[in-house]
Design an enzyme around this catalytic site. Structure first.
Site, PDB file in Angstrom:
ATOM      1  N   ASP A   1      42.002  12.388   1.316  1.00 27.95           N
ATOM      2  CA  ASP A   1      42.614  13.702   1.434  1.00 27.95           C
ATOM      3  C   ASP A   1      43.750  13.527   2.439  1.00 27.95           C
ATOM      4  O   ASP A   1      43.746  12.578   3.213  1.00 27.95           O
ATOM      5  CB  ASP A   1      41.530  14.652   1.954  1.00 27.95           C
ATOM      6  CG  ASP A   1      42.077  15.955   2.476  1.00 27.95           C
ATOM      7  OD1 ASP A   1      42.735  16.649   1.702  1.00 27.95           O
ATOM      8  OD2 ASP A   1      41.807  16.279   3.641  1.00 27.95           O
TER       9      ASP A   1
ATOM     10  N   ASP B   1      38.213  15.932   4.904  1.00 26.14           N
ATOM     11  CA  ASP B   1      37.788  16.542   6.163  1.00 26.14           C
ATOM     12  C   ASP B   1      36.878  17.735   5.902  1.00 26.14           C
ATOM     13  O   ASP B   1      36.499  18.445   6.810  1.00 26.14           O
ATOM     14  CB  ASP B   1      38.991  16.946   7.012  1.00 26.14           C
ATOM     15  CG  ASP B   1      39.868  17.984   6.320  1.00 26.14           C
ATOM     16  OD1 ASP B   1      39.611  18.296   5.138  1.00 26.14           O
ATOM     17  OD2 ASP B   1      40.801  18.485   6.965  1.00 26.14           O
TER      18      ASP B   1
ATOM     19  N   CYS C   1       0.845  -1.198   0.000  1.00 25.13           N
ATOM     20  CA  CYS C   1       0.000   0.000   0.000  1.00 25.13           C
ATOM     21  C   CYS C   1       0.881   1.249   0.000  1.00 25.13           C
ATOM     22  O   CYS C   1       0.535   2.274  -0.585  1.00 25.13           O
ATOM     23  CB  CYS C   1      -0.895   0.080   1.226  1.00 25.13           C
ATOM     24  SG  CYS C   1      -1.456  -1.483   1.820  1.00 25.13           S
TER      25      CYS C   1
ATOM     26  N   ASP D   1      37.938  20.542   0.318  1.00 29.50           N
ATOM     27  CA  ASP D   1      37.682  19.432  -0.587  1.00 29.50           C
ATOM     28  C   ASP D   1      36.201  19.120  -0.811  1.00 29.50           C
ATOM     29  O   ASP D   1      35.869  18.048  -1.302  1.00 29.50           O
ATOM     30  CB  ASP D   1      38.499  18.183  -0.225  1.00 29.50           C
ATOM     31  CG  ASP D   1      38.352  17.796   1.215  1.00 29.50           C
ATOM     32  OD1 ASP D   1      37.424  18.297   1.860  1.00 29.50           O
ATOM     33  OD2 ASP D   1      39.165  16.983   1.685  1.00 29.50           O
TER      34      ASP D   1
HETATM   35  P1  ADP Z   1      45.011  18.852   1.890  1.00 36.31           P
HETATM   36  O1  ADP Z   1      44.602  18.713   0.470  1.00 36.31           O
HETATM   37  O2  ADP Z   1      46.216  18.032   2.198  1.00 36.31           O
HETATM   38  O3  ADP Z   1      43.912  18.590   2.858  1.00 36.31           O
HETATM   39  P2  ADP Z   1      44.609  21.712   1.805  1.00 36.31           P
HETATM   40  O4  ADP Z   1      43.988  21.681   0.445  1.00 36.31           O
HETATM   41  O5  ADP Z   1      43.758  22.021   2.959  1.00 36.31           O
HETATM   42  O6  ADP Z   1      45.446  20.374   2.088  1.00 36.31           O
HETATM   43  O7  ADP Z   1      45.802  22.728   1.763  1.00 36.31           O
HETATM   44  C1  ADP Z   1      46.788  22.606   0.766  1.00 36.31           C
HETATM   45  C2  ADP Z   1      47.970  23.502   0.978  1.00 36.31           C
HETATM   46  O8  ADP Z   1      47.579  24.865   0.868  1.00 36.31           O
HETATM   47  C3  ADP Z   1      48.580  23.375   2.340  1.00 36.31           C
HETATM   48  O9  ADP Z   1      49.529  22.358   2.398  1.00 36.31           O
HETATM   49  C4  ADP Z   1      49.240  24.760   2.491  1.00 36.31           C
HETATM   50  O10 ADP Z   1      50.471  24.762   1.844  1.00 36.31           O
HETATM   51  C5  ADP Z   1      48.286  25.661   1.772  1.00 36.31           C
HETATM   52  N1  ADP Z   1      47.341  26.279   2.694  1.00 36.31           N
HETATM   53  C6  ADP Z   1      46.012  26.011   2.785  1.00 36.31           C
HETATM   54  N2  ADP Z   1      45.446  26.759   3.743  1.00 36.31           N
HETATM   55  C7  ADP Z   1      46.425  27.474   4.301  1.00 36.31           C
HETATM   56  C8  ADP Z   1      46.501  28.435   5.372  1.00 36.31           C
HETATM   57  N3  ADP Z   1      45.430  28.774   6.081  1.00 36.31           N
HETATM   58  N4  ADP Z   1      47.694  28.973   5.647  1.00 36.31           N
HETATM   59  C9  ADP Z   1      48.779  28.630   4.942  1.00 36.31           C
HETATM   60  N5  ADP Z   1      48.787  27.743   3.947  1.00 36.31           N
HETATM   61  C10 ADP Z   1      47.647  27.175   3.626  1.00 36.31           C
HETATM   62 MG    MG Z   2      42.127  18.587   4.114  1.00 36.73          MG
END
Ligand code: ADP
Ligand code: MG
Length: 707
Positions: free
Chosen positions: A407, A603, A21, A607
């Site tokens: 990631d 996380d 149903c 991403d």
């Molecule tokens: P993952 O892909 O390993 O999770 P993220 O994409 O979060 O890493 O970050 C990738 C890179 O960008 C970091 O390794 C860093 O070099 C740079 N980055 C990201 N956010 C920041 C921040 N708030 N301050 C400084 N560097 C950053």
């Molecule tokens: Mg990350």
């Protein structure tokens, strides 16, 4: 989402008595005018509907089935768990059935010759009375189905079968089949009700009382009435009723309600706590930061409850299947009843009886009820382990996963960085460098940012927010801000290149943050993250489960990525990726791995696009990040990659049991249909086989809950 999408409303359905149903109602509603979409969740007796005009929906439902009632549902499941009344009135049904059974026994005894036989007229009267008492509901149900011009359902099947039996004067069979069918239905209903309740009680973590701090002292109030900014007190042993921040007190928190993890979590002033956690050792004074409806536990309930909206393909298939299968069986039965006697002159009595056996055995109840129940149990079990699966389609997808992509930062690694080296250049001091970085990162919530802030505070530093402006996050690159009139850039090599800032390379293992002030290179801070202890375990567990490709995508530098990939024994990694490049990297992996589904675990920071793009996107530790909870297909409450492996094994177990049930039902039915057609099965055996299969399937589905 487009602007004119209607909100999905949730309603309770009352008096909906069978799974078929439910399917019928769903289809009819979908076709109704003004209804965008409708999903009926039979297991939970809920209707999810997208419609402009709810009165129309009510009218439509009434036209389909006048018995069915819609009541507005409360937002969360636990409330319903307490109500949770089954769809049928057991007492009344049992009374009617007992009366029918007594008459039935009398009939059998009188036929046996032990007592003086009844006159034919009396016998007929008793047969009719018993038949109506046992089958009243079935007759009414069949009448409704036929009047709506809808497909045959199990009620119609049973009515045709028993009416046929009456016609060929198989009186005892007619009454007996009706009684056993009804008994089976009731037992099924009870079983479903029980598993529904036990799934609910898994989730019934919801606190029902909060102690509000007022001028007159503590006052117990329902959590719903507490406002953001109010102060509440949680005594040792009590459940935290709302999300908030600890003002006073220290305690060990039992988070197993939310995460499935028995490890206690220490908490102190300044920490955030979530509704559903239990404060075990101390009293806590908490400032409420979110209204009850948005609290973690309410969201968990909501996610699990809405999971029914996304049905697995198997589930949809069975509904469609039942729709064509039942009329087909009726046609086949008609053929068996009339063709052989017409063609060969065999006895009608014989062949009609065989056709009736076929009708009784062909009832699709076992499938229609046990499959959604199985998925629901799987989703319920997962949520007890802190894994929220947003639909049974994702259970199927998870079960088919052969490739897992992780990631790095915050997922495979802890996301807590320690400063390893500070390398200042061009006249800046090391302290200055840390202050500049701390200031630029002040408003970012990336794990890197938090770690820098902590390092700076440890040094005794404090950032004055008034001196800070123009904070901008450049996802996957870094951050920029103005501090004391200076323009600061903090980020990776890629970020420096984009701003054409000459910089030096570091020879230390780790994540390098380059810092530039007013376009001038000021040096680098090298920070190191640690691999989570569970990561290696997770990789092994996934391999044990037949996942044959594990890869990592990261925005971090290749050197760090290579090290981690080697440590964990990953099959592949891609480094230096911006968020949108992660999507492209995932697509490349997809092309190389056409077999099986791909899961991405992140996380939720930087991403979300990949989480959304993958076959199954999992967001980890994500109750804090709304975006991740929205986009992910599966939300993992704890920060452990092991949950990915757990999710996989729960999904596989669920699928296995669902398929067992499908197989069981088809085999039993197949055998009995063959036996029935060759005249080797009686109606008694048929009804026992049918009821037995349905009960077995329901019991099997409930097995999932035991993990
Ligand atoms: P993952 O892909 O390993 O999770 P993220 O994409 O979060 O890493 O970050 C990738 C890179 O960008 C970091 O390794 C860093 O070099 C740079 N980055 C990201 N956010 C920041 C921040 N708030 N301050 C400084 N560097 C950053
Ligand atoms: Mg990350």
């Amino acid at each position: 989402m487009t602007a004119d999408v209607l909100p999905m409303q949730k309603l309770h359905i009352k008096n909906l008595d069978c799974a078929a149903c439910a399917a019928k109602l769903e289809r009819a509603l979908k076709k109704s005018e003004g209804v965008e979409d409708a999903v009926v969740d039979f297991v939970n007796q809920l209707l999810f509907v997208e419609a402009r005009d709810m009165d129309r929906v009510r009218d439509a439902v009434r036209a389909i089935d006048p018995q069915v009632e819609l009541v507005p549902a409360t937002r969360t499941a636990t409330h319903d768990a307490r109500e949770g009344a089954p769809g049928v009135n057991f007492k009344k049904e049992i009374a009617l059935l007992s009366a029918a059974a007594t008459l039935f026994l009398w009939l059998l005894v009188s036929g046996s010759g032990w007592v003086s036989p009844l006159s034919f007229r009396w016998q007929l009267l008793i047969v009719m009375a018993a038949y109506l008492m046992a089958g009243g509901n079935v007759l009414a149900g069949a009448y409704r189905t036929i009047r709506q011009g809808l497909f045959f359902d199990e009620n119609v099947l049973m009515v045709i079968a028993t009416a046929g039996a009456l016609a060929i004067q198989a009186h005892a069979e007619a009454v007996g089949v009706m009684i056993f069918f009804k008994v089976g239905e009731l037992l099924q209903e009870k079983a479903v009700y029980h598993s529904r309740r036990s799934i609910r009680s898994l989730l019934a973590a919801q606190p029902d009382q909060a102690f509000l701090k007022t001028l007159e002292g503590l006052r117990p109030v329902p959590p719903k009435s507490v406002q953001v900014g109010d102060t509440i007190v949680v005594k040792p042993g009590q459940k935290i009723p709302l999300d908030g921040q600890v003002l006073e007190g220290e305690s060990q928190l039992d988070t197993s309600m939310l995460t499935g993890e028995p490890v206690p979590l220490a908490t102190q002033p300044g920490d955030t706590v979530m509704a559903g956690q239990i404060s075990t050792t101390g009293a806590l004074t908490i400032e409420v930061t979110r209204p009850f409806q948005e609290s973690s536990i309410a969201r968990v309930m909501d996610l699990v409850e809405h999971a029914a909206v996304r049905k697995a393909r198997t589930e949809k298939f069975i509904t469609v299947f039942a729709r064509y299968y039942t009329p087909l069986v009726v046609a086949a039965a008609a053929g068996i009843a009339f063709l052989p006697p017409l063609l060969t002159g065999a006895s009608y009595q014989d062949w009609i009886y065989r056709a009736l056996v076929l009708l009784v055995i062909s009832c699709p109840c076992a499938l229609v009820i046990s499959i959604p129940l199985g998925y629901f149990a799987g989703i319920g079990l997962a949520s007890r382990h802190g894994i929220l699966v947003k639909g049974s389609n994702f259970i199927d997808a998870l079960a088919a996963v052969r490739t897992v992509v992780f990631d790095k930062t915050g997922t495979l690694t802890r996301g807590v960085f320690a400063v390893k080296k500070i390398d200042s250049r061009n006249g800046f001091s090391r302290e200055q460098l840390l202050e500049l970085a701390g200031a630029a990162e002040y408003q970012s919530n990336h794990p890197i940012a938090r770690s820098i802030q902590i390092a700076f505070e440890k040094q005794g530093g404090r950032i004055d927010a008034a001196r800070l402006s123009a904070h901008t996050v450049h996802a996957g690159l870094g951050v920029s801000a103005r501090y004391d009139g200076q323009s600061i850039l903090v980020g990776n090599e890629n970020f420096m290149q984009r701003h054409a800032i000459p910089h030096s390379r570091s020879d230390v293992d780790g994540t390098v943050l380059h810092i530039a002030v007013d376009g001038r290179y000021a040096g680098a801070i090298v920070i190191g993250d640690a691999i989570r202890p569970e990561s290696l375990e997770a990789v092994h567990a996934l391999r044990d489960q037949g996942v044959d490709h594990i890869a990592m995508l990261t925005g971090d530098n290749a050197r760090t990525a290579a090290m981690i990939a080697a440590d964990l024994g990953l099959d592949n990694y891609h480094a230096g990726l911006l968020p949108e490049e992660k999507v492209r990297a995932l697509e490349k992996i997809e092309q190389k791995r056409p077999n099986g589904k791909i899961a991405y675990v992140g996380d939720g920071i930087n991403d979300a696009p990949v989480i959304a793009r993958s076959d199954v996107g999992l967001a980890m530790g994500a109750m804090g990040s709304d975006a991740a909870v929205e986009t992910a297909d599966v939300v993992i409450m704890t920060d452990s990659p092991m949950k990915m492996a757990e999710a996989l094994s729960i999904a596989r177990a669920t699928r296995r049991i669902v398929w067992q049930n499908i197989f069981l039902a088809f085999t039993v039915k197949g055998i009995f249909i063959a036996f029935g057609a060759f005249g080797l099965a009686t109606m008694w055996e048929a009804v026992f086989a049918d009821v037995g299969t349905a009960l077995l399937a329901v019991a099997n589905a409930a097995r999932i809950l035991r993990g």
